[in-house]
Motif scaffolding. Structure first.
Motif, PDB file in Angstrom:
ATOM      1  N   LEU A   1       7.022   6.670   1.854  1.00 28.97           N
ATOM      2  CA  LEU A   1       6.715   6.313   3.234  1.00 28.97           C
ATOM      3  C   LEU A   1       7.866   6.681   4.154  1.00 28.97           C
ATOM      4  CD1 LEU A   1       6.879   4.029   5.691  1.00 28.97           C
ATOM      5  CD2 LEU A   1       4.679   5.093   5.159  1.00 28.97           C
ATOM      6  N   ALA A   2       9.099   6.475   3.691  1.00 24.78           N
ATOM      7  CA  ALA A   2      10.263   6.841   4.492  1.00 24.78           C
ATOM      8  C   ALA A   2      10.258   8.334   4.814  1.00 24.78           C
ATOM      9  CB  ALA A   2      11.541   6.465   3.750  1.00 24.78           C
ATOM     10  N   LYS A   3       9.850   9.154   3.858  1.00 27.02           N
ATOM     11  CA  LYS A   3       9.763  10.603   4.072  1.00 27.02           C
ATOM     12  C   LYS A   3       8.707  10.929   5.125  1.00 27.02           C
ATOM     13  CE  LYS A   3      10.519  14.973   2.796  1.00 27.02           C
ATOM     14  NZ  LYS A   3      11.840  15.631   2.925  1.00 27.02           N
ATOM     15  N   GLN A   4       7.527  10.334   5.003  1.00 28.23           N
ATOM     16  CA  GLN A   4       6.464  10.560   5.969  1.00 28.23           C
ATOM     17  C   GLN A   4       6.892  10.108   7.373  1.00 28.23           C
ATOM     18  OE1 GLN A   4       3.412   8.212   4.170  1.00 28.23           O
ATOM     19  NE2 GLN A   4       2.806   9.802   2.704  1.00 28.23           N
TER      20      GLN A   4
ATOM     21  N   THR B   1      17.249  11.800  -2.479  1.00 30.85           N
ATOM     22  CA  THR B   1      17.618  12.649  -1.345  1.00 30.85           C
ATOM     23  C   THR B   1      16.434  12.728  -0.400  1.00 30.85           C
ATOM     24  OG1 THR B   1      19.163  14.006  -2.620  1.00 30.85           O
ATOM     25  CG2 THR B   1      18.284  14.957  -0.580  1.00 30.85           C
ATOM     26  N   LEU B   2      16.651  12.359   0.848  1.00 25.96           N
ATOM     27  CA  LEU B   2      15.622  12.454   1.873  1.00 25.96           C
ATOM     28  C   LEU B   2      16.187  13.253   3.040  1.00 25.96           C
ATOM     29  CD1 LEU B   2      13.303   9.599   3.150  1.00 25.96           C
ATOM     30  CD2 LEU B   2      14.267  11.289   4.705  1.00 25.96           C
ATOM     31  N   GLN B   3      15.662  14.449   3.239  1.00 22.58           N
ATOM     32  CA  GLN B   3      16.057  15.305   4.346  1.00 22.58           C
ATOM     33  C   GLN B   3      14.806  15.944   4.942  1.00 22.58           C
ATOM     34  OE1 GLN B   3      18.842  15.769   5.895  1.00 22.58           O
ATOM     35  NE2 GLN B   3      20.271  14.695   4.513  1.00 22.58           N
ATOM     36  N   PRO B   4      14.748  16.090   6.256  1.00 18.71           N
ATOM     37  CA  PRO B   4      15.737  15.630   7.226  1.00 18.71           C
ATOM     38  C   PRO B   4      15.655  14.111   7.453  1.00 18.71           C
ATOM     39  CG  PRO B   4      13.871  16.564   8.371  1.00 18.71           C
ATOM     40  CD  PRO B   4      13.624  16.788   6.907  1.00 18.71           C
TER      41      PRO B   4
ATOM     42  N   PHE C   1       0.804  -1.220   0.000  1.00 12.82           N
ATOM     43  CA  PHE C   1       0.000   0.000   0.000  1.00 12.82           C
ATOM     44  C   PHE C   1       0.843   1.278   0.000  1.00 12.82           C
ATOM     45  CE2 PHE C   1      -3.149  -3.049   1.169  1.00 12.82           C
ATOM     46  CZ  PHE C   1      -4.385  -2.503   0.827  1.00 12.82           C
ATOM     47  N   HIS C   2       2.178   1.173   0.075  1.00 15.48           N
ATOM     48  CA  HIS C   2       3.002   2.368   0.233  1.00 15.48           C
ATOM     49  C   HIS C   2       4.283   2.283  -0.593  1.00 15.48           C
ATOM     50  CE1 HIS C   2       0.691   3.859   3.737  1.00 15.48           C
ATOM     51  NE2 HIS C   2       0.622   2.578   4.086  1.00 15.48           N
TER      52      HIS C   2
ATOM     53  N   HIS D   1      10.407  13.075  13.749  1.00 16.43           N
ATOM     54  CA  HIS D   1      10.799  14.390  14.261  1.00 16.43           C
ATOM     55  C   HIS D   1       9.715  14.980  15.159  1.00 16.43           C
ATOM     56  CE1 HIS D   1      14.635  15.646  12.356  1.00 16.43           C
ATOM     57  NE2 HIS D   1      14.333  14.663  11.520  1.00 16.43           N
ATOM     58  N   ILE D   2       8.463  14.869  14.745  1.00 13.11           N
ATOM     59  CA  ILE D   2       7.367  15.391  15.566  1.00 13.11           C
ATOM     60  C   ILE D   2       7.371  14.745  16.946  1.00 13.11           C
ATOM     61  CG2 ILE D   2       4.851  15.515  15.792  1.00 13.11           C
ATOM     62  CD1 ILE D   2       4.735  15.590  12.692  1.00 13.11           C
ATOM     63  N   SER D   3       7.656  13.446  16.989  1.00 13.08           N
ATOM     64  CA  SER D   3       7.601  12.691  18.247  1.00 13.08           C
ATOM     65  C   SER D   3       8.882  12.787  19.059  1.00 13.08           C
ATOM     66  CB  SER D   3       7.320  11.216  17.950  1.00 13.08           C
ATOM     67  OG  SER D   3       8.444  10.603  17.326  1.00 13.08           O
ATOM     68  N   GLY D   4       9.928  13.352  18.493  1.00 16.41           N
ATOM     69  CA  GLY D   4      11.206  13.374  19.192  1.00 16.41           C
ATOM     70  C   GLY D   4      11.899  12.034  19.211  1.00 16.41           C
ATOM     71  N   GLY D   5      11.711  11.242  18.149  1.00 26.76           N
ATOM     72  CA  GLY D   5      12.403   9.959  18.036  1.00 26.76           C
ATOM     73  C   GLY D   5      11.661   8.790  18.646  1.00 26.76           C
ATOM     74  N   ARG D   6      10.315   8.849  18.688  1.00 24.10           N
ATOM     75  CA  ARG D   6       9.529   7.768  19.314  1.00 24.10           C
ATOM     76  C   ARG D   6       8.799   6.895  18.306  1.00 24.10           C
ATOM     77  NH1 ARG D   6       5.380   9.794  21.918  1.00 24.10           N
ATOM     78  NH2 ARG D   6       5.640  11.972  21.321  1.00 24.10           N
ATOM     79  N   LEU D   7       9.079   7.063  17.027  1.00 21.94           N
ATOM     80  CA  LEU D   7       8.392   6.278  16.007  1.00 21.94           C
ATOM     81  C   LEU D   7       9.091   4.947  15.759  1.00 21.94           C
ATOM     82  CD1 LEU D   7       6.102   6.405  13.754  1.00 21.94           C
ATOM     83  CD2 LEU D   7       7.990   6.923  12.195  1.00 21.94           C
TER      84      LEU D   7
END
Length: 355
Positions: free
Chosen positions: A94-97, A168-171, A88-89, A103-109
């Motif tokens: 998906l890596a970008k999302q 290229t995937l940043q950040p 489905f992805h 980042h939003i979670s502060g590294g909790r994903l």
């Protein structure tokens, strides 16, 4: 022991109870996530299905990825394990999302990688559905791309299923070396792929001895491949009551699934789409992920003993389902997590006194 739970994005886990008092709404999952952190749960699995296989295909269900992004912003400590299905992805997108949510979670994903099993869902959403081993071949390429674009810029890949050129995937993700990858599966194809590529193995519910056998098998596979130890998690449905009579009454309430009901409709299709080591009965199927087989059912003392048996076999965390979710998790936290915390404090005090 870590205690996690399944976020009830389907409105519940019971195939015979229409209203479990946990609606599949943002308001409910937000309240559940925030409260669960307060009472000691440190992991939530957010399942991904675009159709509701618990309450029936016409029932509502929440999208996993937008829900995870929103939860990342309103929680502080909890690991958010989001299910993702390669069919489905696109892996680079998906890596970008995922990097953004990390980042939003502060590294909790973290990600729970699932090779799809539901043909009807794929057809209804315009996605191709492949045979079992072909799905795992796709997943292997998908993981190669995911890891590649997370870890380096200028990454290229040309495979049977995916192609990326000079990506290229940043950040990059906050998590190092990358967000943790979990997966589950009982076929030889699944276990070989998971032991080679993932950080954790998540299992359907089963007896401690059976779970221990699977853990030993995966440990041997990892050691032969020269890879570090994995984390091991088990699905479990929790019922804690003060007497055996109350337990039996609750079990009777949740396991009387009837042929022809909305939750029964995809039972045979689910069996056909998986390769399981053991036959699954309709009673097993009455709650999701064979959770009753884990046996976290009984008085608090009985459940504590059962958890100790799993810990002895090498289990690192549980993923709990219960109904209604929040009320039963409060009960579990009061009787089990609090007892674990006090036991840990006592052990630390005793260790300090010996120093």
């Amino acid at each position: 022991m870590r205690y996690g739970y399944w976020m009830p994005v389907f409105g519940g886990w019971l195939r015979n109870v229409e209203d479990e008092s946990m609606q599949p709404t943002w308001d409910y999952v937000k309240r559940l996530a925030m409260r669960s952190e307060e009472i000691g749960f440190d992991l939530s699995l957010i399942a991904e299905l675009n159709l509701n296989d618990i309450k029936g295909e016409r029932a509502p269900s929440l999208d996993a990825w937008s829900t995870a992004a929103a939860l990342a912003a309103v929680t502080q400590k909890q690991e958010l394990m989001v299910a993702v299905r390669p069919t489905f992805h696109n892996p680079a997108l998906l890596a970008k999302q995922a990097a953004n949510i990390d980042h939003i979670s502060g590294g909790r994903l973290s990600l729970n990688v699932v090779s799809s099993w539901w043909r009807d869902e794929a057809t209804k959403y315009g996605v191709g559905f492949e045979q079992h081993d072909d799905r795992y071949a796709r997943t292997a390429e998908w993981l190669t791309v995911l890891n590649g674009v997370w870890q380096e810029d200028g990454f290229s890949f040309n495979g049977k299923y995916y192609r990326v050129d000079n990506n290229t995937l940043q950040p990059k993700p906050v998590s190092r070396p990358r967000p943790a990858l979990y997966a589950g599966g009982e076929s030889e194809t699944a276990k070989d792929l998971i032991s080679s590529t993932c950080d954790g193995y998540v299992m359907h519910g089963d007896e401690p001895a059976t779970i221990g056998k699977r853990i030993r098998d995966m440990r041997e596979r990892r050691e032969k491949k020269g890879l570090p130890p994995m984390q091991y998690g088990v699905a479990a449905y929790s019922i804690i009551r003060s007497s055996d009579a109350e337990v039996k009454k609750e079990l009777s309430r949740i396991t009387n699934v009837q042929p022809g009901s909305a939750g029964y409709n995809n039972y045979q299709q689910w069996l056909a789409g998986t390769q399981l080591e053991q036959k699954v009965s309709l009673e097993d199927y009455s709650v999701s992920n064979r959770g009753l087989r884990s046996g976290l059912v009984g008085t608090a003392a009985q459940v504590e003993d059962r958890i100790a048996a799993f810990e002895e076999e090498g289990v690192d965390f549980f993923l709990l389902q219960c109904s209604p979710q929040l009320e039963e998790m409060e009960r579990f936290a009061d009787t089990i997590i609090s007892a674990d915390h006090l036991s840990g404090m006592a052990k630390n005090t005793a260790d300090d006194q010996r120093i």
